[in-house]
Enzyme design. Structure first.
Site, PDB file in Angstrom:
ATOM      1  N   ASP A  30       0.844  -1.214  -0.075  1.00 36.61           N
ATOM      2  CA  ASP A  30       0.130  -0.087   0.190  1.00 36.61           C
ATOM      3  C   ASP A  30       0.860   1.378  -0.113  1.00 36.61           C
ATOM      4  OD1 ASP A  30      -1.789   2.116   0.522  1.00 36.61           O
ATOM      5  OD2 ASP A  30      -2.672   1.241   2.326  1.00 36.61           O
ATOM      6  N   GLU A  80      30.208   5.519   5.853  1.00 36.45           N
ATOM      7  CA  GLU A  80      30.227   4.367   6.119  1.00 36.45           C
ATOM      8  C   GLU A  80      29.982   3.426   4.746  1.00 36.45           C
ATOM      9  OE1 GLU A  80      26.478   3.007   8.116  1.00 36.45           O
ATOM     10  OE2 GLU A  80      26.235   5.228   8.052  1.00 36.45           O
ATOM     11  N   CYS A 112      26.473   5.961  11.258  1.00 33.28           N
ATOM     12  CA  CYS A 112      25.893   7.592  10.982  1.00 33.28           C
ATOM     13  C   CYS A 112      26.301   8.636  11.748  1.00 33.28           C
ATOM     14  CB  CYS A 112      24.198   7.631  10.731  1.00 33.28           C
ATOM     15  SG  CYS A 112      23.695   6.367   9.566  1.00 33.28           S
ATOM     16  N   THR A 153      14.042   3.205   2.451  1.00 35.96           N
ATOM     17  CA  THR A 153      14.646   3.967   3.294  1.00 35.96           C
ATOM     18  C   THR A 153      16.026   4.079   2.693  1.00 35.96           C
ATOM     19  OG1 THR A 153      15.309   2.212   4.883  1.00 35.96           O
ATOM     20  CG2 THR A 153      13.410   3.234   5.000  1.00 35.96           C
ATOM     21  N   SER A 202      16.466  -0.858  15.831  1.00 30.70           N
ATOM     22  CA  SER A 202      17.192   0.109  15.533  1.00 30.70           C
ATOM     23  C   SER A 202      16.575   1.516  16.037  1.00 30.70           C
ATOM     24  CB  SER A 202      17.611   0.294  14.078  1.00 30.70           C
ATOM     25  OG  SER A 202      18.562   1.293  13.759  1.00 30.70           O
ATOM     26  N   HIS A 234      18.827  13.163  13.430  1.00 30.03           N
ATOM     27  CA  HIS A 234      19.034  12.099  12.438  1.00 30.03           C
ATOM     28  C   HIS A 234      18.065  11.570  11.620  1.00 30.03           C
ATOM     29  CE1 HIS A 234      21.104   8.661  10.274  1.00 30.03           C
ATOM     30  NE2 HIS A 234      20.772   8.055  10.990  1.00 30.03           N
ATOM     31  N   LYS A 243       8.905   9.930  15.799  1.00 23.69           N
ATOM     32  CA  LYS A 243       9.036   9.400  17.104  1.00 23.69           C
ATOM     33  C   LYS A 243       9.973  10.096  18.205  1.00 23.69           C
ATOM     34  CE  LYS A 243       7.730   4.941  15.080  1.00 23.69           C
ATOM     35  NZ  LYS A 243       7.958   3.450  14.869  1.00 23.69           N
ATOM     36  N   ASN A 276      17.867   8.480   2.856  1.00 24.69           N
ATOM     37  CA  ASN A 276      18.972   8.438   3.781  1.00 24.69           C
ATOM     38  C   ASN A 276      20.050   8.844   3.469  1.00 24.69           C
ATOM     39  OD1 ASN A 276      20.242   7.781   6.172  1.00 24.69           O
ATOM     40  ND2 ASN A 276      19.562   5.886   6.490  1.00 24.69           N
ATOM     41  N   SER A 308      24.289   4.059  14.377  1.00 25.31           N
ATOM     42  CA  SER A 308      24.154   2.623  14.777  1.00 25.31           C
ATOM     43  C   SER A 308      25.765   1.880  15.418  1.00 25.31           C
ATOM     44  CB  SER A 308      23.490   1.473  13.651  1.00 25.31           C
ATOM     45  OG  SER A 308      22.437   2.067  13.271  1.00 25.31           O
TER      46      SER A 308
HETATM   47  N1  CAA Z   1      -0.941   3.135   5.814  1.00 23.17           N
HETATM   48  C1  CAA Z   1      -0.242   3.926   6.785  1.00 23.17           C
HETATM   49  N2  CAA Z   1       0.740   3.381   7.646  1.00 23.17           N
HETATM   50  C2  CAA Z   1       1.311   2.248   7.568  1.00 23.17           C
HETATM   51  C3  CAA Z   1       0.432   1.407   6.511  1.00 23.17           C
HETATM   52  C4  CAA Z   1      -0.612   1.951   5.609  1.00 23.17           C
HETATM   53  N3  CAA Z   1      -1.173   1.217   4.695  1.00 23.17           N
HETATM   54  N4  CAA Z   1       1.042   0.162   6.658  1.00 23.17           N
HETATM   55  C5  CAA Z   1       2.002   0.153   7.486  1.00 23.17           C
HETATM   56  N5  CAA Z   1       2.052   1.456   8.016  1.00 23.17           N
HETATM   57  C6  CAA Z   1       2.801   1.864   9.150  1.00 23.17           C
HETATM   58  C7  CAA Z   1       3.031   1.174  10.324  1.00 23.17           C
HETATM   59  O1  CAA Z   1       1.832   1.048  11.219  1.00 23.17           O
HETATM   60  C8  CAA Z   1       4.283   1.511  10.752  1.00 23.17           C
HETATM   61  O2  CAA Z   1       4.236   2.559  11.817  1.00 23.17           O
HETATM   62  P1  CAA Z   1       4.897   2.946  12.956  1.00 23.17           P
HETATM   63  O3  CAA Z   1       6.349   2.678  12.715  1.00 23.17           O
HETATM   64  O4  CAA Z   1       4.482   3.992  13.513  1.00 23.17           O
HETATM   65  O5  CAA Z   1       4.367   1.730  14.039  1.00 23.17           O
HETATM   66  C9  CAA Z   1       5.047   2.013   9.587  1.00 23.17           C
HETATM   67  O6  CAA Z   1       4.193   2.030   8.719  1.00 23.17           O
HETATM   68  C10 CAA Z   1       6.118   0.735   9.257  1.00 23.17           C
HETATM   69  O7  CAA Z   1       5.440  -0.529   9.170  1.00 23.17           O
HETATM   70  P2  CAA Z   1       5.997  -1.714   9.659  1.00 23.17           P
HETATM   71  O8  CAA Z   1       6.744  -1.800  10.783  1.00 23.17           O
HETATM   72  O9  CAA Z   1       5.082  -3.179   9.383  1.00 23.17           O
HETATM   73  O10 CAA Z   1       7.207  -1.994   8.165  1.00 23.17           O
HETATM   74  P3  CAA Z   1       8.496  -2.724   8.037  1.00 23.17           P
HETATM   75  O11 CAA Z   1       8.236  -4.046   8.522  1.00 23.17           O
HETATM   76  O12 CAA Z   1       8.490  -2.680   6.240  1.00 23.17           O
HETATM   77  O13 CAA Z   1       9.644  -2.185   8.626  1.00 23.17           O
HETATM   78  C11 CAA Z   1      11.260  -0.334   8.442  1.00 23.17           C
HETATM   79  C12 CAA Z   1       9.826  -0.602   8.277  1.00 23.17           C
HETATM   80  C13 CAA Z   1      11.887  -0.765   9.713  1.00 23.17           C
HETATM   81  C14 CAA Z   1      11.555   1.238   8.604  1.00 23.17           C
HETATM   82  C15 CAA Z   1      12.135  -0.945   7.558  1.00 23.17           C
HETATM   83  O14 CAA Z   1      11.926  -0.201   6.448  1.00 23.17           O
HETATM   84  C16 CAA Z   1      13.611  -0.946   7.589  1.00 23.17           C
HETATM   85  O15 CAA Z   1      14.362  -1.757   8.137  1.00 23.17           O
HETATM   86  N6  CAA Z   1      14.391   0.054   7.299  1.00 23.17           N
HETATM   87  C17 CAA Z   1      15.805   0.504   7.673  1.00 23.17           C
HETATM   88  C18 CAA Z   1      15.999   0.619   9.032  1.00 23.17           C
HETATM   89  C19 CAA Z   1      16.766   1.848   9.111  1.00 23.17           C
HETATM   90  O16 CAA Z   1      16.885   3.005   8.293  1.00 23.17           O
HETATM   91  N7  CAA Z   1      17.052   1.981  10.314  1.00 23.17           N
HETATM   92  C20 CAA Z   1      17.889   2.832  10.907  1.00 23.17           C
HETATM   93  C21 CAA Z   1      19.253   2.872  11.217  1.00 23.17           C
HETATM   94  S1  CAA Z   1      19.912   3.972  11.721  1.00 23.17           S
HETATM   95  C22 CAA Z   1      20.850   4.662  10.372  1.00 23.17           C
HETATM   96  O17 CAA Z   1      20.563   5.373   9.821  1.00 23.17           O
HETATM   97  C23 CAA Z   1      22.002   3.652   9.959  1.00 23.17           C
HETATM   98  C24 CAA Z   1      23.127   3.793  10.811  1.00 23.17           C
HETATM   99  O18 CAA Z   1      23.337   4.441  11.706  1.00 23.17           O
HETATM  100  C25 CAA Z   1      24.227   3.397   9.871  1.00 23.17           C
END
Ligand code: CAA
Length: 391
Positions: A30, A80, A112, A153, A202, A234, A243, A276, A308
């Protein structure tokens, strides 16, 4: 005490992008999940002539003609997405930018957090070397893999900052609050071109570290949440920052909540359009805020950095009188709207090409692809990476 802070700031990001709604359709998700749930609208797509050196050099070139380069005594690249296990990307960038030899130049890695480590080191350097300046560059390509949970992302770009005495944009307060712990939320082993990530863990750690550093900072400085005109974060994806922002404003007056929320939206605009930047994400948020809102001199801006692994730091600064004159807001707005939209097929083909590990010599012509900036990666000769400047 000498005032030290950001004197100049320049951003570079690839000239091609995709719409996340199109990506959602292809992945049978979606679209609201990507645009509302995760909070990303578009994603920058780097091509094979783009790497951390070309992006970092292009970001610094945004302002380099305005500064005295003979005063730069330190060049740090936080990344990184390293291109070599030994030689620092800072040395390639120093050479491309024709910076003086009388300097320290090196690369820092801590996910990061790398660029923030650079900024803290640069502040110490500037304070102990009167008259000298430091160039800190954050440059990264974020890759989680086609069809992966983190795909939406991804992003790419660089932010370059000149740190100096009597800065013309943001003057740092002397305090900062840091927090570290051994956490396995995101990592990339040497044999992998894409990152491993436990996205939910994370986010949990990012929020926990935010609470530690923000509360510690307030305690150290005796500042109140309401004293901040804006808080910047960040932002690997905008929902993560939302959040943290909720935690920051909990229990605050409506006036403070409304102001901080409005400024959060302004600080998140570029992240929504680019994705990102890893090390550059926090600084892209700062630039986004300054480009989208005319704030007052003296306004206090908070900065939350998270890498991270994990290391976090909260610090802050006051905007300097006339800071608007140092920014290139119109240029950036024009650039964002003139980017080339890619189809998902085109994105997948470019992504696959960029992920190929090549050990042979090869040459890349900027005409063969939409070459992003003036500085581009031109291929490999005798196992050495080659960079060229157009024109
Ligand atoms: N309409 C509106 N919202 C919806 C939806 C819909 N149809 N379907 C799902 N959502 C919402 C969910 O409710 C959820 O919201 P909340 O977080 O508020 O609960 C959100 O969308 C995401 O849904 P899911 O958790 O089910 O999604 P997912 O399992 O696909 O995971 C994610 C999402 C965790 C962001 C994933 O994309 C991911 O792992 N991304 C990479 C993670 C990341 O960037 N981490 C940062 C690390 S720090 C960094 O930057 C790296 C560093 O230091 C090196």
């Amino acid at each position: 005490m000498t005032a030290v802070g950001i004197d100049q700031i320049g951003v570079y990001t690839p000239a091609q992008y995709i719409e996340t709604t199109e990506l959602a359709k292809r992945r049978q998700v979606d679209p609201n999940k990507f645009t509302i749930g995760i909070g990303q609208d578009q994603m920058a797509v780097p091509n094979p002539t783009t790497d951390i050196v070309s992006m970092g050099a292009n970001a610094a070139r945004v302002f380099l003609s305005k500064v005295d380069t003979s005063k730069i005594g330190l060049l740090i690249v936080g990344t990184e997405s390293g291109i070599d296990q030994s030689k620092a990307s800072a040395l390639f960038i120093k050479s491309i930018l024709n910076l003086p030899n009388e300097m320290r130049a090196f690369e820092i890695k801590e996910a990061c957090f790398g660029a923030t480590a650079g900024i803290m080191t640069a502040q110490d350097y500037v304070k102990s070397h009167p008259g000298k300046t430091a160039l800190v560059i954050a440059s990264d390509i974020s890759r989680y893999g086609l069809n992966s949970g983190g795909e939406v992302t991804q992003g790419a770009g660089a932010v370059a900052m000149l740190i100096s005495e009597h800065p013309r944009i943001l003057e740092f307060l002397p305090q900062s609050a840091s927090y570290s712990d051994d956490v396995n939320d995101f990592w990339r082993p040497n044999y992998s071109a894409t990152a491993f990530v436990d996205g939910k863990y994370s986010t949990e750690k990012y929020l926990e570290f935010f609470t530690h550093t923000f509360n510690d900072y307030l305690k150290q400085t005796n500042l109140k949440v309401a004293d901040f005109e804006a808080l910047t974060y960040h932002l690997p994806f905008t929902k993560m920052g939302i959040k943290a922002q909720r935690l920051a404003v909990e229990g605050q007056s409506d006036k403070t909540q409304t102001r901080l929320s409005r400024h959060f939206e302004e600080s998140a605009k570029y992240c929504r359009q680019i994705g990102n930047l890893y090390t550059g994400s926090l600084y892209l948020s700062l630039v986004s805020l300054l480009h989208h809102k005319n704030l007052k001199s003296g306004d206090l801006i908070g900065l939350y950095s998270y890498g991270s692994g994990s290391v976090a730091e909260f610090f802050a600064g006051h905007l300097v009188n006339g800071y608007q004159n140092q920014l290139s807001a119109n240029q950036m707005a024009d650039f964002i709207t003139s980017r080339q939209l890619l189809s998902i097929d085109e994105y997948e083909a470019i992504y696959t090409e960029c992920g190929k590990i090549r050990t042979d010599d090869y040459e890349l012509m900027p005409e063969a692809v939409v070459s992003d900036g003036e500085v581009y990666f031109a291929g490999v000769k005798d196992h050495l990476r080659q960079y060229k400047v157009k024109g």
